[in-house]
Write an enzyme that holds these catalytic residues in place. Structure first.
Site, PDB file in Angstrom:
ATOM      1  N   ARG A 264       5.447 -12.690   9.750  1.00 53.73           N
ATOM      2  CA  ARG A 264       6.113 -11.438   9.400  1.00 53.73           C
ATOM      3  C   ARG A 264       7.466 -11.370  10.108  1.00 53.73           C
ATOM      4  NH1 ARG A 264       2.576  -7.549   9.470  1.00 53.73           N
ATOM      5  NH2 ARG A 264       3.934  -5.792   9.839  1.00 53.73           N
TER       6      ARG A 264
ATOM      7  N   LYS B  62       4.701   0.654   9.384  1.00 53.46           N
ATOM      8  CA  LYS B  62       4.727   1.934   8.682  1.00 53.46           C
ATOM      9  C   LYS B  62       4.172   3.052   9.559  1.00 53.46           C
ATOM     10  CE  LYS B  62       3.052   0.155   4.847  1.00 53.46           C
ATOM     11  NZ  LYS B  62       2.498   0.013   3.498  1.00 53.46           N
TER      12      LYS B  62
ATOM     13  N   GLU C  96       0.874  -1.167   0.000  1.00 50.20           N
ATOM     14  CA  GLU C  96       0.000   0.000   0.000  1.00 50.20           C
ATOM     15  C   GLU C  96       0.914   1.221   0.000  1.00 50.20           C
ATOM     16  OE1 GLU C  96      -2.755   0.255   3.271  1.00 50.20           O
ATOM     17  OE2 GLU C  96      -3.485   2.194   2.553  1.00 50.20           O
TER      18      GLU C  96
HETATM   19  P1  ATP Z   1       2.986  -2.277   8.080  1.00 52.00           P
HETATM   20  O1  ATP Z   1       2.391  -3.189   9.092  1.00 52.00           O
HETATM   21  O2  ATP Z   1       4.438  -2.032   8.245  1.00 52.00           O
HETATM   22  O3  ATP Z   1       2.226  -1.025   7.883  1.00 52.00           O
HETATM   23  P2  ATP Z   1       1.655  -3.460   5.894  1.00 52.00           P
HETATM   24  O4  ATP Z   1       1.475  -4.926   5.947  1.00 52.00           O
HETATM   25  O5  ATP Z   1       0.507  -2.609   6.193  1.00 52.00           O
HETATM   26  O6  ATP Z   1       2.925  -3.096   6.745  1.00 52.00           O
HETATM   27  P3  ATP Z   1       1.725  -3.344   3.072  1.00 52.00           P
HETATM   28  O7  ATP Z   1       2.171  -2.253   2.204  1.00 52.00           O
HETATM   29  O8  ATP Z   1       0.283  -3.686   3.110  1.00 52.00           O
HETATM   30  O9  ATP Z   1       2.241  -3.014   4.511  1.00 52.00           O
HETATM   31  O10 ATP Z   1       2.589  -4.652   2.830  1.00 52.00           O
HETATM   32  C1  ATP Z   1       2.948  -5.143   1.580  1.00 52.00           C
HETATM   33  C2  ATP Z   1       3.344  -6.574   1.752  1.00 52.00           C
HETATM   34  O11 ATP Z   1       4.450  -6.697   2.633  1.00 52.00           O
HETATM   35  C3  ATP Z   1       2.226  -7.393   2.346  1.00 52.00           C
HETATM   36  O12 ATP Z   1       2.104  -8.579   1.616  1.00 52.00           O
HETATM   37  C4  ATP Z   1       2.660  -7.636   3.754  1.00 52.00           C
HETATM   38  O13 ATP Z   1       2.162  -8.832   4.230  1.00 52.00           O
HETATM   39  C5  ATP Z   1       4.182  -7.634   3.630  1.00 52.00           C
HETATM   40  N1  ATP Z   1       4.809  -7.227   4.893  1.00 52.00           N
HETATM   41  C6  ATP Z   1       4.601  -6.100   5.586  1.00 52.00           C
HETATM   42  N2  ATP Z   1       5.306  -6.080   6.729  1.00 52.00           N
HETATM   43  C7  ATP Z   1       6.009  -7.240   6.752  1.00 52.00           C
HETATM   44  C8  ATP Z   1       6.934  -7.828   7.686  1.00 52.00           C
HETATM   45  N3  ATP Z   1       7.289  -7.217   8.820  1.00 52.00           N
HETATM   46  N4  ATP Z   1       7.453  -9.028   7.374  1.00 52.00           N
HETATM   47  C9  ATP Z   1       7.117  -9.646   6.234  1.00 52.00           C
HETATM   48  N5  ATP Z   1       6.248  -9.164   5.326  1.00 52.00           N
HETATM   49  C10 ATP Z   1       5.692  -7.972   5.576  1.00 52.00           C
HETATM   50 MG    MG Z   2      -1.318  -3.140   4.920  1.00 50.77          MG
END
Ligand code: ATP
Ligand code: MG
Length: 573
Positions: free
Chosen positions: A272, A282, A48
């Site tokens: 994760r 984020k 995102e």
């Molecule tokens: P955050 O929790 O940091 O805001 P998010 O999951 O909301 O991260 P996205 O932009 O939706 O961020 O994530 C893009 C991809 O990266 C998704 O498939 C998510 O599952 C993966 N991802 C995000 N954080 C991690 C992490 N700490 N370890 C592994 N994969 C991750």
């Molecule tokens: Mg997300």
């Protein structure tokens, strides 16, 4: 479920030394065997664009891209841009740059969930016509209340509207007739399901907000669950890999796809990445930037891809790290030293060695002729003979590290002290014959030394040994630099380990940055370019920062050395 590899695999007749597969690879291979997707493998990374990517995202990128590569498949970069109020072009651009830098190649397959808004809208009408979705007038709070507790929820009074009324209201929602929050479109599933996500989840909400790509064209925006699987389906994704917290969403992912009767990708969840001394969210990273705890998204203390890149990390090191931590279903915390080790290993192979003095102490070689300079040969990288050698100047006035001199050295201190002799790296044996002190403070400000011309290159013809070898820089030719030393951004391995009433910010390390000015570097560094990575012998790996300007070098310490120097001292050279 996929079978697991264990020691019993021999007995089943598998090749004993076949490299073990991670559980996602096993699922893919199972699918290849059963022909679920033919032999196709098509993954995606779906960020995102509401922040910069961090090391956790790198894990996801390496996993998704790695699978596509291993099985000769495809990999998409898809922006999951369904929330106009938090998303920005700046983030879109940074994500593209970071994924590219990591080495994942999407070969032009760059997609946007927002491109699917028209298709999603049509599909929503399809579900309405089939009695599987309805327009609901409950407020957000009411919807939450009606969702109920473990015993079950309560049906919305709007649940049984006619198809015609639903279609009319939904079209008017799209047409902009209603204020924000007035209505939603909900899937009609099961208000008594034990899975809350199936209790008539919201598909669309009204938001009169400008989207960074679609502008003002839409005022209804799809929810994540409604957009995500459908985007996967449109793109022909085979394995839709996400983090564990989405496991509970999978029945909804499957419900939407099955209700629409469209191509069905397989959602797979993995744990994760969590790192000690680090926050990877984020929301928190935005907070650190906005509240000025760091100097921006690419502050070298940040766990963002842009931060670690600026600090001096290589894509190879990050990929190696991701490979080592592996992929599993179990949430754990990885020690941040794994990340640092991966960088050390990579830079040990690739970074040229140079000499730099961070906290200079002046040394005058009394028996070296005034005004003369000698060029000595230094090896650029003992790990890589093809890196060759360079010349370093030696002259009457030099600098050494303040730490490398002690007026009253303890027993196990093998560096300089009054009357002691050490080796100056790539140069000569040098002996301290006198000390000059500041009259007022008593601080040692200069060492008087002699050198033994017979020891040129570092060995004494009479077999005399010295225990220490130290680095140095010739004063006249030295290049001045600023050097920034970094420590963990948080004081505790778990930044959330705080007294009641505080949050992770209470653990911010006030000493995470130390700026040294007036550092003295060997002249070969005068031409260093932003992004160049070197090893300052005995000190660590450093990277030229973008704050550098002509005549003003700034270095970041990417990572310290372990005791490689102890080994060199032992070998005596
Ligand atoms: P955050 O929790 O940091 O805001 P998010 O999951 O909301 O991260 P996205 O932009 O939706 O961020 O994530 C893009 C991809 O990266 C998704 O498939 C998510 O599952 C993966 N991802 C995000 N954080 C991690 C992490 N700490 N370890 C592994 N994969 C991750
Ligand atoms: Mg997300």
């Amino acid at each position: 479920m996929a079978k697991t590899t264990d020691s019993s695999s021999d007995a089943k007749g598998d090749k004993p030394d076949a490299p073990s597969l991670n559980f996602v690879q096993e699922i893919v291979e199972e699918h290849n065997r059963t022909g679920r997707f033919g032999e196709r493998v098509h993954t995606r990374f779906p960020p995102e664009p509401n922040g910069y990517l961090h090391i956790g995202h790198a894990k996801s990128i390496c996993l998704n891209y790695g699978l596509a590569k291993k099985y000769g498949g495809k990999f998409n970069l898809r922006y999951d841009d369904t929330n106009p109020t938090t998303e920005e072009q700046e983030y879109v651009d940074s994500i593209r740059e970071d994924v590219h830098w990591l080495g994942a190649d999407w070969e032009g397959r760059e997609f946007y969930a927002s491109d699917y808004f028209p298709k999603l809208y049509d599909w929503a009408e399809q579900l309405i016509r089939e009695g599987k979705a309805y327009v609901c007038d409950l407020s957000g709070d009411e919807i939450a209340k009606y969702r109920g507790d473990i015993k079950g929820g309560k049906e919305s009074p709007y649940r049984n509207r006619s198809v015609e009324e639903n279609l009319d209201l939904f079209r008017r929602m799209k047409g902009g007739e209603f204020p924000e929050g007035a209505r939603t479109l909900r899937a009609k599933i099961d208000m008594s399901s034990p899975n809350f996500h199936l209790r008539d989840p919201i598909m669309y909400r009204i938001m009169h907000a400008r989207h960074h790509r679609t502008g003002d064209r839409w005022c209804i925006y799809p929810m994540y669950d409604w957009a995500h699987g459908e985007s996967d389906s449109i793109e022909g994704i085979t394995h839709s890999i996400c983090t564990l917290e989405f496991e509970i969403h999978r029945p909804l992912y499957d419900w939407y796809i099955q209700s629409l009767g469209i191509y069905h990708p397989q959602q797979i969840e993995f744990a994760r990445l969590n790192l000690t001394y680090t926050v990877l969210s984020k929301r928190r990273l935005i907070q650190l930037v906005q509240e000025g705890h760091v100097k921006g998204w690419d502050d070298p203390r940040m766990p963002t891809i842009s931060g670690v890149r600026r600090r001096g990390y290589t894509p190879q090191a990050i990929r190696k790290f991701c490979e080592r931590i592996g992929v599993s279903k179990f949430n754990g915390v990885i020690d941040v030293s794994w990340l640092e080790d991966a960088l050390r290993e990579d830079l040990n192979r690739s970074a040229p060695r140079v000499m730099g003095v961070l906290r200079p102490l002046k040394v005058v070689i009394e028996n070296f002729p005034e005004g003369q300079t000698e060029e000595l040969e230094a090896v650029n990288n003992p790990e890589d003979p093809s890196a060759g050698t360079r010349k370093v100047p030696f002259s009457k006035v030099l600098y050494i590290e303040q730490d490398d001199f002690r007026e009253n050295p303890p027993k196990d201190f093998f560096r300089l002290g009054p009357g002691r002799e050490v080796r100056f790296r790539w140069a000569y044996f040098v002996k301290c014959v006198g000390v000059v002190k500041d009259e007022n403070t008593g601080e040692v400000i200069e060492l008087r030394c002699t050198y033994d011309p017979a020891t040129r290159g570092g060995d004494a013809p009479d077999g005399r040994k010295v225990k220490g070898t130290i680095h140095w820089v010739s004063a006249d030719q030295a290049v001045d630099a600023e050097v920034r030393l970094y420590d963990h951004l948080f004081l505790k391995p778990d930044p959330d380990d705080v007294p009641e009433g505080n949050d992770y910010r209470a653990n911010l390390n006030p000493k995470s940055l130390e700026v040294l000015t007036g550092c003295k570097l060997e002249p070969s560094l005068a031409a260093a370019q932003v992004g160049d990575r070197v090893q300052f012998e005995r000190l660590g790996y450093f990277c030229v920062d973008k704050d550098s300007a002509p005549g003003k070098l700034v270095f970041n310490r990417a990572v310290t050395l372990r005791d490689t120097w102890a080994k060199i001292e032992k070998k005596g050279k």
